[in-house]
Design an enzyme around this catalytic site. Structure first.
Site, short mmCIF file in Angstrom:
data_model
loop_
_atom_site.label_atom_id
_atom_site.label_comp_id
_atom_site.label_asym_id
_atom_site.label_seq_id
_atom_site.Cartn_x
_atom_site.Cartn_y
_atom_site.Cartn_z
CE1 TYR A 144 -3.58 2.65 0.38
CE2 TYR A 144 -2.58 2.91 2.95
CZ TYR A 144 -3.14 3.15 1.70
OH TYR A 144 -4.31 4.54 1.88
CG ASP A 239 5.36 4.20 1.28
OD1 ASP A 239 5.92 4.73 1.68
OD2 ASP A 239 4.80 3.81 0.35
CE LYS A 267 1.05 4.58 8.16
NZ LYS A 267 0.62 4.54 6.56
C1 LIG Z 1 -0.03 5.39 5.78
C2 LIG Z 1 0.61 4.54 4.68
C3 LIG Z 1 1.16 5.06 3.67
C4 LIG Z 1 0.16 6.67 3.54
O1 LIG Z 1 0.10 7.77 4.28
P1 LIG Z 1 -1.28 8.84 4.75
O2 LIG Z 1 0.13 9.38 5.35
O3 LIG Z 1 -2.18 7.63 5.11
O4 LIG Z 1 -1.97 9.44 3.63
C5 LIG Z 1 1.67 5.51 2.55
N1 LIG Z 1 2.80 4.78 2.15
C6 LIG Z 1 2.95 2.96 3.11
C7 LIG Z 1 4.10 2.60 3.00
C8 LIG Z 1 2.03 3.53 4.55
O5 LIG Z 1 2.48 2.73 5.55
#
Ligand SMILES: *Cc1c(COP(=O)(O)O)cnc(C)c1O
Length: 429
Positions: A144, A239, A267
């Site tokens: 994701y 990511d 995060k």
């Molecule tokens: C949470 C997350 C996102 C999205 O971040 P948001 O602050 O919720 O927009 C993107 N990539 C990864 C790996 C994530 O865990």
């Protein structure tokens, strides 16, 4: 457990928001009951509007690596706020957070702050395309990356596929630029590059996929990814919105010692306030406006209060031994539960890395691909209910991971493990 205040609030919120929430997973759709409305958090504990107390393993889905209401984060926020909440002009605090990150991260020379992980990933994809002059991107099924159009794409049929949109409202033309591969599959990766190698701007991966179970990749697969990207002139995009500052200060790149070309964070980086970031080497970041031709901006980017929270949090993480202690306490919790499950012969395992754990109702093998996850989530649903009743809060989905914070003490984790074991025995009976 009394839930009447939360239930009443949810009835109200359904009249205001689609599904009653501002982010879908919060709606408790895949577990029993309706969402608990949280009133307060302190340390490793949260309290709902009915005054039930819980040991929190959601930790806001990862950002709160120091727990709720950390005194230093709190004080930094209050101090920054005393000077004003936003200026739309540069502040010293942006420099400070950047310095803290860049001087402890060998993989990136420059960084750009955004206001969410989604925004960081979306912007970094644009940079990868701008830098390489190529349009296609590769992603992996089961990772994701936030909700940008190009990434709301799932695998079609066949080994190497153009994606199908995984959300209504995403133009097919966008999905056609995203190739979707299975995780941990060297053959599919090679085939994809043989066919499309000269059109691929970047390969995006969660180096520790943690949004759809915890699909730990073989290091050899990540090394192959590095090698193939270099060979074809595509950028390797880690990511690290979850894994960054979580498994090590410089994330999975540091843990596995593999250098990505471009990285996104989120995060943890904002200390519980909305911050994302992307970074890369100088040559790549030189593409970003106003230095270069790739446009990206944000009214609240680098917000001083959010920067202050990030600074306070990251200052704690660079202290020697922080990550070792996180991992030690995580194992205290997971080893105890796993030993019990094994002795009882349950098809159950807590899969773990760093201070992340995932509840798997399958202990037969290492699960590295999304299609290997047992799709029957009734075990999780029952466990989630049993744990809530015993005062343990997990994120309301069996595909999500749990997080342990610095505020989860040995004593509390021991108690949580006992409650977990009792809940497990109850649902397995
Ligand atoms: C949470 C997350 C996102 C999205 O971040 P948001 O602050 O919720 O927009 C993107 N990539 C990864 C790996 C994530 O865990």
């Amino acid at each position: 457990m009394k839930r009447s205040v939360s239930e009443a609030l949810f009835e109200k919120s359904k009249t205001y928001f689609p599904g009653g929430v501002n982010s879908p997973v919060r709606a408790f759709k895949s577990v029993d009951g309706s969402p608990l409305f949280i009133k307060k958090g302190d340390g490793a504990m949260i309290w709902d509007e009915d005054d039930n107390a819980f040991i929190d393993f959601c930790c806001s889905w990862g950002p709160l690596i120091l727990g709720h209401n950390n005194p230093s984060v709190y004080q930094h926020i209050v101090d920054a706020l005393g000077n004003g909440s936003s200026f739309g002009a540069p502040t010293r605090l942006e420099n400070e957070l950047a310095e803290l990150i860049l001087s402890n991260n060998p993989f990136i020379d420059k960084i750009r702050f955004t206001s969410s992980g989604t925004e960081a990933v979306m912007s970094a994809i644009r940079v990868a395309r701008g830098y390489t002059g190529r349009d296609k991107i590769v992603k992996f099924e089961g990772c994701y990356h936030g909700h940008a159009d190009a990434l709301l794409v799932k695998a079609g049929s066949g080994l190497v596929t153009f994606g199908n949109t995984s959300s209504a409202g995403v133009p097919v033309a966008f999905a056609n630029e995203t190739l979707v591969l299975p995780l941990n599959d060297a053959e599919a990766l090679r085939k994809c590059f043989e066919e499309y190698g000269d059109q691929i701007a970047c390969v995006i991966i969660e180096p520790i996929p943690a949004n759809n179970g915890l699909l730990l990749q073989e290091k050899d697969f990540l090394l192959l990814l590095r090698e193939i990207c270099t060979q074809y002139g595509a950028l390797l995009f880690f990511d690290e919105v979850i894994s960054g500052f979580r498994v090590a200060f410089a994330g999975a790149a540091e843990l596995y010692d593999i250098a990505p070309d471009i990285v996104s964070y989120g995060k943890i980086i904002g200390g519980g306030l909305p911050v994302g970031a992307y970074g890369a080497k100088k040559e790549i970041m030189a593409c970003v406006a106003p230095e270069g031709p790739v446009y990206q901006a944000g009214t609240l980017s680098g917000n001083p209060v959010a920067m202050a929270a990030g600074i306070a949090q990251l200052q704690e993480l660079i202290k020697p031994g922080f990550y070792q202690d996180q991992e030690r306490r995580t194992h205290l919790f997971t080893d105890k539960i796993n030993a019990h499950a094994k002795a009882k012969g349950y098809a159950f395992e807590l899969v773990t890395i760093g201070s992340i754990f995932w509840i798997s109702f399958d202990n037969s093998k290492h699960i590295r691909k999304s299609e290997e996850i047992n799709p029957d989530m009734t075990g999780f649903k029952h466990l989630h209910s049993a744990l809530l009743n015993k005062g343990v809060y997990l994120g309301p989905s069996g595909y999500e991971v749990g997080f342990i914070s610095a505020a989860h003490t040995d004593e509390l984790l021991n108690k949580a493990a006992d409650l977990f074991i009792a809940a497990l025995d109850e649902i397995m009976a």
